[in-house]
Motif scaffolding. Sequence first.
Motif: not given
Length: 292
Positions: A47-53
């Motif tokens: 998953k994209p890092l921003e989505q994980i955050k």
Amino acid sequence: MTEYEYNYPLYRPPSEAYSLIIQATLGCSQNKCTFCSMYKGKKFTIKPLEQIKEEIDFFRKHIRKVQRIFIADGDALIIPMKILKEIFLYINERFPEAERISIYGSPKSILLKSDEELKELHNLGLKLVYLGVESGSDKVLSYVKKGADRREIIEAGKKIKKAGISLSVTAIAGLGGKENSNEHALLTADFVSHINPDYFGILSLMIEEGTELYNEYHQGKFKPLSNVEILEEIKLIIENTNVIEKCIFRSNHASNYVPLRGVLPDDKENIIEAINYAVKNNRMKKDSLRAL
């Protein structure tokens, strides 16, 4: 983010039943094992890092206190170190009270990380890695398309231990079928003895529809063990496992015919006696037999 739903199916180790699960990847990076159906319907994705955050923020908003966190799906340790480090740093920022972060790791994903990177992850809270060994036999590992050989798996296990991270390994009783049962048992025991993991679990083979092994079974190419033979194989593994440091042993997964537990090497004889009792009295799945 006003609501969140996991991407199913979602799997986690039994010991993570009460952990917060952060689904940083979807599926499994290997996903070729002939016996496994867990992630066959998923394409492996980080998953994209921003989505994980954002998802971590969602959990922080809705959960008051978290003691343990498990990063899913299968083999999330394969995430490149730069991104994985950011995930750990953000978890620490948002869940400073968390006591432990754990993760599935394949031999490949472990070996791709340097000793220094694994130590850094440990310092950031990675306290436990789950490694599916399946078998200590190269013949069996090749047959089930594990994607790693015995030497690589031993190296991976030692690497985790060297980094100060606790290691939980699992093997699958019956995976070698009738033809390779003895080799599978003895070399699996030898592997565990070499690594001396902190936790050692044995599952029992379940031939699941939709897998290559299922097709081979119905074509008569794979001869599975009987319930009693599975127990005898587990006994052979335990008899030949010689660890120096204490290793918590569990064989109480839903796939197992007789729930077994103990601490090796102290409880080796108790575990063997429990297996002998079950075989002699045909008590499989009727009693919850324990070595302790």
